[in-house]
Design a protein around this motif. Structure first.
Motif, short mmCIF file in Angstrom:
data_model
loop_
_atom_site.label_atom_id
_atom_site.label_comp_id
_atom_site.label_asym_id
_atom_site.label_seq_id
_atom_site.Cartn_x
_atom_site.Cartn_y
_atom_site.Cartn_z
N LEU A 25 -1.67 -11.68 -4.56
CA LEU A 25 -2.03 -10.27 -4.74
C LEU A 25 -3.30 -10.16 -5.58
O LEU A 25 -4.15 -9.31 -5.33
CB LEU A 25 -0.89 -9.51 -5.41
CG LEU A 25 0.24 -9.06 -4.51
CD1 LEU A 25 1.39 -8.49 -5.33
CD2 LEU A 25 -0.22 -8.04 -3.49
N SER A 26 -3.45 -11.03 -6.56
CA SER A 26 -4.64 -11.01 -7.42
C SER A 26 -5.91 -11.26 -6.62
O SER A 26 -6.93 -10.60 -6.84
CB SER A 26 -4.53 -12.05 -8.53
OG SER A 26 -3.45 -11.76 -9.37
N ALA A 27 -5.84 -12.20 -5.69
CA ALA A 27 -7.02 -12.50 -4.86
C ALA A 27 -7.39 -11.31 -3.98
O ALA A 27 -8.58 -10.97 -3.85
CB ALA A 27 -6.76 -13.73 -4.01
N SER A 35 -6.17 -2.36 -7.53
CA SER A 35 -5.37 -3.01 -8.57
C SER A 35 -4.18 -3.77 -7.97
O SER A 35 -3.67 -3.41 -6.91
CB SER A 35 -4.86 -1.98 -9.57
OG SER A 35 -3.85 -1.17 -8.99
N VAL A 36 -3.73 -4.79 -8.69
CA VAL A 36 -2.56 -5.56 -8.29
C VAL A 36 -1.32 -4.66 -8.21
O VAL A 36 -0.58 -4.72 -7.22
CB VAL A 36 -2.33 -6.77 -9.22
CG1 VAL A 36 -0.98 -7.45 -8.94
CG2 VAL A 36 -3.46 -7.78 -9.08
N PRO A 37 -1.07 -3.81 -9.24
CA PRO A 37 0.11 -2.94 -9.14
C PRO A 37 0.09 -2.03 -7.90
O PRO A 37 1.11 -1.84 -7.25
CB PRO A 37 0.08 -2.12 -10.43
CG PRO A 37 -0.68 -2.97 -11.39
CD PRO A 37 -1.70 -3.68 -10.55
N PHE A 38 -1.09 -1.48 -7.58
CA PHE A 38 -1.19 -0.61 -6.41
C PHE A 38 -0.89 -1.41 -5.13
O PHE A 38 -0.13 -0.96 -4.27
CB PHE A 38 -2.56 0.04 -6.32
CG PHE A 38 -2.76 0.85 -5.05
CD1 PHE A 38 -2.09 2.05 -4.87
CD2 PHE A 38 -3.58 0.39 -4.04
CE1 PHE A 38 -2.24 2.78 -3.69
CE2 PHE A 38 -3.73 1.11 -2.86
CZ PHE A 38 -3.06 2.32 -2.69
N LEU A 39 -1.47 -2.60 -5.00
CA LEU A 39 -1.24 -3.43 -3.81
C LEU A 39 0.23 -3.82 -3.69
O LEU A 39 0.79 -3.83 -2.59
CB LEU A 39 -2.12 -4.68 -3.85
CG LEU A 39 -3.62 -4.42 -3.67
CD1 LEU A 39 -4.41 -5.69 -3.95
CD2 LEU A 39 -3.91 -3.90 -2.27
N SER A 53 -8.63 3.19 1.26
CA SER A 53 -7.96 2.04 0.61
C SER A 53 -7.47 1.03 1.65
O SER A 53 -7.58 -0.18 1.45
CB SER A 53 -6.79 2.50 -0.24
OG SER A 53 -7.24 3.25 -1.34
N LEU A 54 -6.94 1.53 2.76
CA LEU A 54 -6.47 0.63 3.81
C LEU A 54 -7.63 -0.18 4.39
O LEU A 54 -7.49 -1.37 4.68
CB LEU A 54 -5.75 1.41 4.90
CG LEU A 54 -5.07 0.56 5.97
CD1 LEU A 54 -4.04 -0.39 5.36
CD2 LEU A 54 -4.41 1.46 7.02
N GLU A 55 -8.80 0.46 4.52
CA GLU A 55 -9.98 -0.27 5.01
C GLU A 55 -10.39 -1.35 4.03
O GLU A 55 -10.77 -2.45 4.43
CB GLU A 55 -11.13 0.71 5.26
CG GLU A 55 -10.92 1.57 6.49
CD GLU A 55 -11.96 2.66 6.65
OE1 GLU A 55 -12.95 2.68 5.89
OE2 GLU A 55 -11.77 3.50 7.55
N LYS A 56 -10.30 -1.06 2.72
CA LYS A 56 -10.64 -2.07 1.70
C LYS A 56 -9.67 -3.25 1.76
O LYS A 56 -10.08 -4.41 1.66
CB LYS A 56 -10.60 -1.45 0.30
CG LYS A 56 -11.74 -0.51 0.00
CD LYS A 56 -11.61 0.04 -1.40
CE LYS A 56 -12.76 0.98 -1.75
NZ LYS A 56 -12.68 1.46 -3.14
N VAL A 57 -8.39 -2.95 1.92
CA VAL A 57 -7.39 -4.00 2.03
C VAL A 57 -7.65 -4.83 3.29
O VAL A 57 -7.61 -6.07 3.25
CB VAL A 57 -5.96 -3.41 2.05
CG1 VAL A 57 -4.93 -4.47 2.39
CG2 VAL A 57 -5.63 -2.75 0.72
#
Length: 195
Positions: A25-27, A35-39, A53-57
């Motif tokens: 998740l950190s990577a 952020s890790v908590p959001f992911l 956000s989905l595009e960034k992921v």
């Protein structure tokens, strides 16, 4: 219920893609700027990402938002598979013995369940990554697991932990066996590597 308007659970698709790439998740957080908590909340279906956000992921995972949505699970809490639903049959054998395999769970979920009717390729050995349960609803079967033979009759249930090599065969022509297993894409076993 209009099945075409159901909400998609994109978190499972994000998790599958991340684990396939062996990323933490950190990577993904570092690559996406999120952020890790959001992911973590997205993967666990506690937060729905905006389109941006989905595009960034998706970029961080080397894919597109469209592909993640296409791989998403429907957020269906109830799904009924009727006994006469032939759309869930996986096929039948040619020659050596007739059988039908019917899926009891539709789609890409954490659990797989199938009903085997008749015999199947009894020479085929199985070794599933996660746990499996076999329940005989009609007739009888013989199961070979861990060097031991088990005879199961109507109402008997055999539970095998993940990794156990096994094979089985029907000993009665119209045997019915329900096989329920934790899906292969689920990390239900302790393995080293990113979580």
């Amino acid at each position: 219920m209009d099945e075409h308007k159901e909400t998609l659970r994109v978190g499972a698709a994000v998790r599958r893609r991340r684990r396939t790439l062996e990323l933490t998740l950190s990577a993904v957080a570092e690559r996406s700027g999120l952020s890790v908590p959001f992911l973590s909340q997205v993967e666990n279906e506690r937060a729905r990402p905006s389109n941006r956000s989905l595009e960034k992921v998706a970029d961080a995972l080397g894919t597109t938002a469209v592909e993640l949505l296409a791989a998403a699970d429907p957020a269906r809490t109830v799904d009924l598979v009727r006994a006469d639903d032939t759309s869930v049959e996986d096929g039948s054998a040619d020659g050596g013995g007739d059988f039908v395999v019917r899926s009891l769970v539709r789609g890409h979920h954490q659990m797989h369940a199938q009903e085997f009717v008749g015999d199947h390729d009894s020479g085929r050995e199985f070794q599933l990554r996660n746990d499996v349960l076999m329940h005989v609803t009609e007739g009888a079967v013989e199961v070979e697991a861990e060097g031991r033979a088990y005879r199961l009759v109507r109402g008997d249930t055999l539970y095998l932990t993940g990794g156990v090599r096994h094979r089985w065969r029907a000993t009665v022509a119209e045997a019915r066996v329900v096989v329920v297993a934790v899906a292969e894409h689920i990390d239900a076993v302790d393995e080293p590597g990113p979580k």
